[in-house]
Every structure is written in C-alpha cells, then in structure tokens.
Design a protein around this motif. Structure first.
Motif, PDB file in Angstrom:
ATOM      1  N   ASN A   1      -4.451   3.908   9.676  1.00 17.65           N
ATOM      2  CA  ASN A   1      -4.130   5.332   9.560  1.00 17.65           C
ATOM      3  C   ASN A   1      -3.989   5.737   8.095  1.00 17.65           C
ATOM      4  O   ASN A   1      -4.607   6.714   7.650  1.00 17.65           O
ATOM      5  N   ASN A   2      -3.186   4.996   7.348  1.00 19.67           N
ATOM      6  CA  ASN A   2      -2.958   5.349   5.941  1.00 19.67           C
ATOM      7  C   ASN A   2      -4.247   5.249   5.133  1.00 19.67           C
ATOM      8  O   ASN A   2      -4.513   6.086   4.269  1.00 19.67           O
ATOM      9  N   LEU A   3      -5.056   4.226   5.441  1.00 16.13           N
ATOM     10  CA  LEU A   3      -6.329   4.054   4.758  1.00 16.13           C
ATOM     11  C   LEU A   3      -7.246   5.251   5.033  1.00 16.13           C
ATOM     12  O   LEU A   3      -7.836   5.821   4.111  1.00 16.13           O
ATOM     13  N   GLY A   4      -7.330   5.652   6.291  1.00 11.42           N
ATOM     14  CA  GLY A   4      -8.163   6.798   6.648  1.00 11.42           C
ATOM     15  C   GLY A   4      -7.723   8.076   5.961  1.00 11.42           C
ATOM     16  O   GLY A   4      -8.556   8.843   5.456  1.00 11.42           O
ATOM     17  N   VAL A   5      -6.425   8.308   5.933  1.00 10.62           N
ATOM     18  CA  VAL A   5      -5.902   9.522   5.291  1.00 10.62           C
ATOM     19  C   VAL A   5      -6.227   9.519   3.805  1.00 10.62           C
ATOM     20  O   VAL A   5      -6.683  10.535   3.250  1.00 10.62           O
ATOM     21  N   LEU A   6      -6.030   8.376   3.146  1.00  5.79           N
ATOM     22  CA  LEU A   6      -6.316   8.312   1.703  1.00  5.79           C
ATOM     23  C   LEU A   6      -7.811   8.478   1.425  1.00  5.79           C
ATOM     24  O   LEU A   6      -8.192   9.194   0.490  1.00  5.79           O
ATOM     25  N   GLN A   7      -8.638   7.832   2.218  1.00  2.00           N
ATOM     26  CA  GLN A   7     -10.078   7.954   1.997  1.00  2.00           C
ATOM     27  C   GLN A   7     -10.551   9.379   2.245  1.00  2.00           C
ATOM     28  O   GLN A   7     -11.378   9.905   1.495  1.00  2.00           O
TER      29      GLN A   7
ATOM     30  N   VAL B   1      -5.690  -4.489   6.844  1.00  3.94           N
ATOM     31  CA  VAL B   1      -6.539  -4.394   8.045  1.00  3.94           C
ATOM     32  C   VAL B   1      -7.475  -5.589   8.159  1.00  3.94           C
ATOM     33  O   VAL B   1      -7.821  -5.994   9.280  1.00  3.94           O
ATOM     34  N   ALA B   2      -7.886  -6.169   7.035  1.00 10.61           N
ATOM     35  CA  ALA B   2      -8.709  -7.381   7.093  1.00 10.61           C
ATOM     36  C   ALA B   2      -7.904  -8.543   7.695  1.00 10.61           C
ATOM     37  O   ALA B   2      -8.444  -9.356   8.446  1.00 10.61           O
ATOM     38  N   LEU B   3      -6.620  -8.592   7.372  1.00  8.27           N
ATOM     39  CA  LEU B   3      -5.756  -9.663   7.879  1.00  8.27           C
ATOM     40  C   LEU B   3      -5.355  -9.444   9.333  1.00  8.27           C
ATOM     41  O   LEU B   3      -5.161 -10.407  10.076  1.00  8.27           O
ATOM     42  N   ALA B   4      -5.206  -8.186   9.726  1.00  5.10           N
ATOM     43  CA  ALA B   4      -4.755  -7.871  11.094  1.00  5.10           C
ATOM     44  C   ALA B   4      -5.486  -6.622  11.569  1.00  5.10           C
ATOM     45  O   ALA B   4      -4.953  -5.509  11.482  1.00  5.10           O
ATOM     46  N   PRO B   5      -6.703  -6.775  12.074  1.00  5.51           N
ATOM     47  CA  PRO B   5      -7.497  -5.608  12.478  1.00  5.51           C
ATOM     48  C   PRO B   5      -6.840  -4.726  13.536  1.00  5.51           C
ATOM     49  O   PRO B   5      -7.152  -3.540  13.622  1.00  5.51           O
ATOM     50  N   GLY B   6      -5.901  -5.253  14.297  1.00  9.18           N
ATOM     51  CA  GLY B   6      -5.232  -4.456  15.323  1.00  9.18           C
ATOM     52  C   GLY B   6      -3.992  -3.730  14.835  1.00  9.18           C
ATOM     53  O   GLY B   6      -3.321  -3.040  15.608  1.00  9.18           O
ATOM     54  N   PHE B   7      -3.661  -3.853  13.573  1.00 10.52           N
ATOM     55  CA  PHE B   7      -2.463  -3.256  12.974  1.00 10.52           C
ATOM     56  C   PHE B   7      -2.797  -1.805  12.630  1.00 10.52           C
ATOM     57  O   PHE B   7      -3.519  -1.518  11.676  1.00 10.52           O
ATOM     58  N   ALA B   8      -2.272  -0.863  13.411  1.00 12.42           N
ATOM     59  CA  ALA B   8      -2.689   0.542  13.342  1.00 12.42           C
ATOM     60  C   ALA B   8      -2.244   1.277  12.074  1.00 12.42           C
ATOM     61  O   ALA B   8      -3.000   2.090  11.537  1.00 12.42           O
ATOM     62  N   GLN B   9      -1.030   1.046  11.602  1.00 11.95           N
ATOM     63  CA  GLN B   9      -0.521   1.843  10.482  1.00 11.95           C
ATOM     64  C   GLN B   9      -1.394   1.763   9.229  1.00 11.95           C
ATOM     65  O   GLN B   9      -1.672   2.800   8.615  1.00 11.95           O
ATOM     66  N   PRO B  10      -1.832   0.567   8.795  1.00  5.93           N
ATOM     67  CA  PRO B  10      -2.671   0.575   7.590  1.00  5.93           C
ATOM     68  C   PRO B  10      -4.017   1.271   7.813  1.00  5.93           C
ATOM     69  O   PRO B  10      -4.541   1.903   6.900  1.00  5.93           O
TER      70      PRO B  10
ATOM     71  N   ILE C   1      -5.500   1.907  -1.501  1.00  4.81           N
ATOM     72  CA  ILE C   1      -6.626   1.683  -0.586  1.00  4.81           C
ATOM     73  C   ILE C   1      -6.925   0.192  -0.485  1.00  4.81           C
ATOM     74  O   ILE C   1      -7.122  -0.342   0.612  1.00  4.81           O
ATOM     75  N   SER C   2      -6.941  -0.491  -1.618  1.00  2.00           N
ATOM     76  CA  SER C   2      -7.200  -1.941  -1.604  1.00  2.00           C
ATOM     77  C   SER C   2      -6.136  -2.696  -0.807  1.00  2.00           C
ATOM     78  O   SER C   2      -6.463  -3.618  -0.049  1.00  2.00           O
ATOM     79  N   ALA C   3      -4.883  -2.313  -0.954  1.00  2.54           N
ATOM     80  CA  ALA C   3      -3.811  -2.978  -0.211  1.00  2.54           C
ATOM     81  C   ALA C   3      -3.950  -2.723   1.282  1.00  2.54           C
ATOM     82  O   ALA C   3      -3.800  -3.645   2.101  1.00  2.54           O
ATOM     83  N   TYR C   4      -4.263  -1.484   1.661  1.00 10.26           N
ATOM     84  CA  TYR C   4      -4.474  -1.173   3.081  1.00 10.26           C
ATOM     85  C   TYR C   4      -5.689  -1.923   3.626  1.00 10.26           C
ATOM     86  O   TYR C   4      -5.666  -2.431   4.755  1.00 10.26           O
ATOM     87  N   GLU C   5      -6.742  -2.020   2.819  1.00 12.57           N
ATOM     88  CA  GLU C   5      -7.924  -2.776   3.256  1.00 12.57           C
ATOM     89  C   GLU C   5      -7.581  -4.246   3.470  1.00 12.57           C
ATOM     90  O   GLU C   5      -8.064  -4.875   4.414  1.00 12.57           O
ATOM     91  N   GLN C   6      -6.732  -4.782   2.594  1.00 10.42           N
ATOM     92  CA  GLN C   6      -6.291  -6.169   2.760  1.00 10.42           C
ATOM     93  C   GLN C   6      -5.509  -6.310   4.071  1.00 10.42           C
ATOM     94  O   GLN C   6      -5.712  -7.255   4.825  1.00 10.42           O
TER      95      GLN C   6
ATOM     96  N   GLY D   1       0.823  -1.213   0.000  1.00 13.81           N
ATOM     97  CA  GLY D   1       0.000   0.000   0.000  1.00 13.81           C
ATOM     98  C   GLY D   1       0.854   1.259   0.000  1.00 13.81           C
ATOM     99  O   GLY D   1       0.567   2.215  -0.727  1.00 13.81           O
ATOM    100  N   ARG D   2       1.898   1.259   0.806  1.00 11.35           N
ATOM    101  CA  ARG D   2       2.798   2.421   0.849  1.00 11.35           C
ATOM    102  C   ARG D   2       3.444   2.657  -0.510  1.00 11.35           C
ATOM    103  O   ARG D   2       3.570   3.798  -0.963  1.00 11.35           O
ATOM    104  N   ALA D   3       3.886   1.565  -1.156  1.00 13.38           N
ATOM    105  CA  ALA D   3       4.535   1.702  -2.468  1.00 13.38           C
ATOM    106  C   ALA D   3       3.543   2.196  -3.518  1.00 13.38           C
ATOM    107  O   ALA D   3       3.886   3.033  -4.360  1.00 13.38           O
ATOM    108  N   LEU D   4       2.323   1.678  -3.472  1.00 16.63           N
ATOM    109  CA  LEU D   4       1.294   2.125  -4.410  1.00 16.63           C
ATOM    110  C   LEU D   4       0.958   3.601  -4.181  1.00 16.63           C
ATOM    111  O   LEU D   4       0.812   4.370  -5.128  1.00 16.63           O
ATOM    112  N   GLU D   5       0.864   3.971  -2.911  1.00 16.48           N
ATOM    113  CA  GLU D   5       0.592   5.374  -2.576  1.00 16.48           C
ATOM    114  C   GLU D   5       1.720   6.278  -3.078  1.00 16.48           C
ATOM    115  O   GLU D   5       1.460   7.364  -3.599  1.00 16.48           O
ATOM    116  N   ALA D   6       2.952   5.829  -2.959  1.00 13.56           N
ATOM    117  CA  ALA D   6       4.095   6.616  -3.433  1.00 13.56           C
ATOM    118  C   ALA D   6       4.052   6.814  -4.943  1.00 13.56           C
ATOM    119  O   ALA D   6       4.584   7.801  -5.453  1.00 13.56           O
TER     120      ALA D   6
END
Length: 188
Positions: free
Chosen positions: A175-181, A164-173, A157-162, A144-149
C-alpha cells in the motif's frame, strides 16, 4: 517446571492461549524463581489482553534476572501499547544497552520514536534494525515509514520494495509503495 515450560510453549505456538497460560502459571508455582516462565507467561497474558497481569509477570522476570533484555523488551512493548512512551523508551533502551544486537527492540524503539514525532531518532533506530536483520520484512517496512516521514521518497520506496520482496503477502508495504509511486508519477 521445565516440562511445563515446554508444554506451554507448544500450546502457545499452536494458538491454545488458555493452555499455555495454565502451564506457565503452573511452572512459576512449581519453581517461583523461573524467570523465563514469568516472561513467557507475560507474553501470553499480553496476547490475551490481560495487560496488568502481563506487566506483573514481566516485572517479576526482570526482578529475578535484572539483565534480561527479552523481558525488558516485552515490558517496553506493553508500555508502548498502553501509551506510556517515556516508560517504554526506558525499557527498550535498557534492553538495547544489555543486548545491542537485538533487532526487534530497535524496531520497537524506532516505531515508538516515529509515533512520538522523533523522526531522526526513529530513522537511526530503524536503520539499526534493518542492518541487524536484513531479511526482516517488518523492519524494512518500518524503515520505509521513517524514511517517508523524512521525505526521503526514493529511499522509502527501496525499503518498501525490500519488505514486499521478503514477504509478498505483507499488505502494508504494498500500500505505502503504491501511494508513493503514484505520488511520484503525479509530480513528474
């Protein structure tokens, strides 16, 4: 030496780094040709921030088994952490030459490229990581970071959604997902 290696691994997994280090040091003293124990010793030394000693342990593991992708990967991570980008790239590329199906090495190489501004190389490496480990939230997040760059917002967004779906407690994606949306809604 094998029992010391197992005891050290158990201590490491329980978070007892001092005991893990002591057992791995004993293992390499008992069996100086024990490459796996040197590699593991390097990992615990790196975790304890004894980077010079960790580098020496990884180097010894590689000297004993030159075609050791795990030790090369660990050495590459250490070199990247020290800011030695060229050396890290060499170590990670060699690990991948020996083991092309090594998703963690692809992730680390992609992150190294991303930090160095090599966006297209980062994207390629991180796509490889996700393809090899589709259930790895760290690989998905870094993709997701590379795609965003590369300004590939909907793919990011799709990569970040993937991730968070895999690790709902993982904060960084999250955050990045929220900022992009949020940015996407503002531009509509």
């Amino acid at each position: 030496a094998d029992l010391l290696n197992l005891a050290a691994a158990a201590a490491y997994n329980l978070g007892d780094m001092a005991k893990a280090e002591a057992c791995w040091r004993q293992a390499v003293t008992v069996k100086p040709t024990f490459a796996e124990a040197y590699n593991n010793l390097g990992a615990v030394l790196k975790a304890r921030n004894a980077l010079s000693d960790a580098e020496a342990a990884f180097t010894q593991a590689i000297k004993l088994i030159p075609n050791n992708p795990g030790a090369l990967h660990n050495l590459g991570q250490l070199q990247a952490a020290r800011g030695e980008a060229a050396a890290a790239e060499t170590s990670l590329r060699e690990a991948l030459r020996l083991s092309p199906q090594f998703p963690a090495a692809w992730t680390d190489l992609g992150n190294l490229f991303l930090e160095g501004g090599k966006k297209s190389e980062a994207l390629e490496a991180l796509r490889n990581a996700v393809q090899l480990a589709p259930n790895d939230p760290i690989a998905a997040y870094n993709l997701g970071r590379a795609l965003e760059a590369q300004s590939l917002v909907s793919e990011a967004i799709s990569a970040y959604e993937q991730a968070v779906a895999l690790a709902p407690g993982f904060a960084q994606p999250w955050n990045n997902l929220g900022v992009l949306q949020y940015s996407q809604r503002r531009s509509e």
